[in-house]
Motif scaffolding. Structure first.
Motif, PDB file in Angstrom:
ATOM      1  N   PHE A   1      -6.856  -4.485  14.081  1.00  0.00           N
ATOM      2  CA  PHE A   1      -7.775  -3.481  14.015  1.00  0.00           C
ATOM      3  C   PHE A   1      -7.052  -2.146  14.241  1.00  0.00           C
ATOM      4  O   PHE A   1      -7.581  -0.933  13.955  1.00  0.00           O
ATOM      5  CB  PHE A   1      -9.142  -3.887  14.841  1.00  0.00           C
TER       6      PHE A   1
ATOM      7  N   ASN B   1     -13.198  -2.776   9.271  1.00  0.00           N
ATOM      8  CA  ASN B   1     -13.341  -3.970  10.618  1.00  0.00           C
ATOM      9  C   ASN B   1     -12.062  -4.815  10.252  1.00  0.00           C
ATOM     10  O   ASN B   1     -11.893  -5.011   8.997  1.00  0.00           O
ATOM     11  CB  ASN B   1     -14.736  -4.403  10.630  1.00  0.00           C
ATOM     12  N   THR B   2     -11.852  -5.704  11.242  1.00  0.00           N
ATOM     13  CA  THR B   2     -11.090  -6.754  10.749  1.00  0.00           C
ATOM     14  C   THR B   2     -12.037  -8.078  11.310  1.00  0.00           C
ATOM     15  O   THR B   2     -13.030  -7.811  11.905  1.00  0.00           O
ATOM     16  CB  THR B   2      -9.853  -6.749  11.668  1.00  0.00           C
TER      17      THR B   2
ATOM     18  N   GLY C   1      -8.151  -0.102  11.232  1.00  0.00           N
ATOM     19  CA  GLY C   1      -9.442   0.719  11.623  1.00  0.00           C
ATOM     20  C   GLY C   1      -9.112   2.241  11.333  1.00  0.00           C
ATOM     21  O   GLY C   1      -9.906   3.127  11.389  1.00  0.00           O
TER      22      GLY C   1
END
Length: 479
Positions: free
Chosen positions: A54, A169-170, A58
């Motif tokens: 992330f 997102n992850t 992100g």
């Protein structure tokens, strides 16, 4: 098929314990592969990988995320035959219908969210306080935990991962323990186009799912599943104040008024009720028929049922395949066996003999009439190829019966009276209302319910927004 493996940090991995479980083909009842029985250690490893990823994913631009999703969509389309084969062995679905009705929408949903990543909307910057300028940032949430069901394992995985990835997102995703194969294959495909750790898949049972939900890392838990599972997830997430996104069960009313075309309605309802063996939370399996058409509609539905075939996935003449697992077969047969004396089975109600599929979990297309509102088959989700029919006298009673269940996912109205259709669409307490049709979905429109059907939306820009958080930024601009 080779044994399945988890996908963690961009690489395939066995469960840390080395434990596996059998995965069964519903069409034959035979084991066709094994999957990792993942534990808390595997979940923790996947969460740590997602958290690391992330930090960079992100920060990617919407354009970069769009391009990654478009590459995944193209790869899925290029390998469609392979995914259809795996999905049908995974679920017992008909090969032809899966290729025509499930793969193209799955590709389209990836492409839709690829575009949606670049058009997120927010309130424009402005001076809402003298000498101060405010604006809104829409940001990714972070690591997201996702749990998908066995009725549409590939499609539901895409419904979950596409908006989450588009928003930045992850993910750590757990597929149903009975249908992990196509999700693992999807993760392996996606790993060719995503940085390591962005999408992780861990296989396992309910205990694996609990470990996923209870882990401190994810800030959102999204699940498509039963009401029981949704309540458990919501309760567990509440202890850590995690956000939840719930798409749960349904008991869709199909309200047929006496001005409807009975033959056309019966054909469409049967298709929408028996597709995927009725294992669909939006299935058209709870019919409410006006007095004037009730008998004719029951007769037409029974005729449709008798002409609807189930069988092995490679049979081109079937509408649906086996139920997913022995527990689901026992649920459907049990609900039919427990029908009250005032109910009447107008068609089906038995298990067919399928040549080559003697160990499979099959059930005949069934129609049941004479039911009352408080009957189990009316109030509880059957999730099988069983259409029930109730009678109503007028619009007010139709609404009372339609809304008189704990679910609120989807519904349909069948009438040629436009004003009536609009009144019903306003008053039906369901997240989706179809008029003179039932079950079509499009990527641009939201899908999600009310009451015990959960909250949050899949598909559409609303689905993308559910995977974002809102931040207000204010700057002093005075001298």
């Amino acid at each position: 098929m080779s044994p399945l493996r988890n996908l963690i940090d961009g690489a395939s991995a066995d469960a840390a314990s080395g434990a596996t479980y059998d995965v069964v083909d519903p069409a034959t009842g035979r084991t066709y592969t094994t999957a990792p029985a993942s534990g808390p250690e595997d979940v923790d490893r996947a969460m740590r990988a997602a958290e690391r990823a992330f930090g960079t994913w992100g920060e990617t631009t919407p354009k970069e995320r769009q391009e990654a999703l478009l590459r995944i969509a193209q790869a899925l389309e290029d390998r469609a035959d392979e995914f259809v084969r795996v999905e049908c062995e995974n679920t017992g679905k008909p090969i032809g219908l899966t290729a025509d009705e499930e793969l193209p929408p799955s590709v389209d949903e990836l492409r839709f969210f690829a575009g949606a990543a670049r058009v997120l909307e927010g309130r424009g910057a402005g001076e809402y306080l003298k000498d101060h300028t405010s604006w809104v940032r829409r940001e990714p949430i972070g690591v997201v935990a996702q749990v998908t069901p066995w009725n549409y394992p590939l499609m539901m995985a895409i419904w979950k991962i596409a908006p989450a990835l588009a928003a930045g997102n992850t993910i750590v995703l757990k597929p149903s323990d009975t249908t992990p194969a196509s999700t693992v294959l999807l993760a392996e495909l996606a790993a060719e186009h995503l940085p390591p750790g962005v999408l992780n898949v861990v296989c396992g049972d309910r205990d694996t799912g609990r470990a996923l939900v209870e882990h401190p890392t994810p800030q959102l838990v999204a699940i498509t599943g039963s009401v029981r599972a949704g309540m458990e997830v919501a309760g567990s997430a509440a202890t850590d104040l995690k956000r939840v996104h719930l798409e749960l069960g349904g008991k869709a009313p199909v309200v047929v008024f006496d001005d409807a075309d009975v033959a056309a309605a019966a054909e469409a309802i049967a298709t929408a009720g028996y597709f995927n063996a009725g294992q669909d939370c939006t299935a058209a399996t709870r019919v409410l028929a006006a007095d004037g058409v009730h008998d004719d509609l029951v007769a037409a539905l029974a005729e449709q049922a008798r002409g609807t075939r189930t069988g092995l996935p490679d049979d081109p003449d079937i509408l649906y395949g086996a139920l997913n697992n022995p527990d689901q077969l026992a649920r459907v047969t049990g609900m039919v066996d427990r029908l009250p004396d005032h109910a009447r089975i107008d068609a089906g109600g038995t298990r067919p003999t399928v040549a080559g599929g003697e160990g499979g979990y099959y059930f005949d297309a069934t129609v049941v009439s004479g039911l009352r509102q408080d009957d189990e088959a009316v109030q509880d989700e059957i999730f099988g190829p069983v259409i029930t029919v109730q009678r109503f006298a007028d619009e007010a009673e139709a609404l009372r019966l339609a809304n008189g269940v704990r679910y609120g996912l989807s519904s349909s109205v069948w009438t040629t009276d436009h004003a009536r259709a609009l009144r019903m669409s306003k008053r039906l307490d369901f997240g989706v209302v179809w008029i003179n049709t039932h079950i079509p979905f499009v990527s641009e429109m939201p899908h999600g319910g009310f009451k015990h059907s959960g909250y949050g939306k899949d598909l559409s820009m609303y689905g993308l927004e559910d995977y974002t958080r809102i931040k207000h930024v204010m700057s002093f601009t005075g001298e």
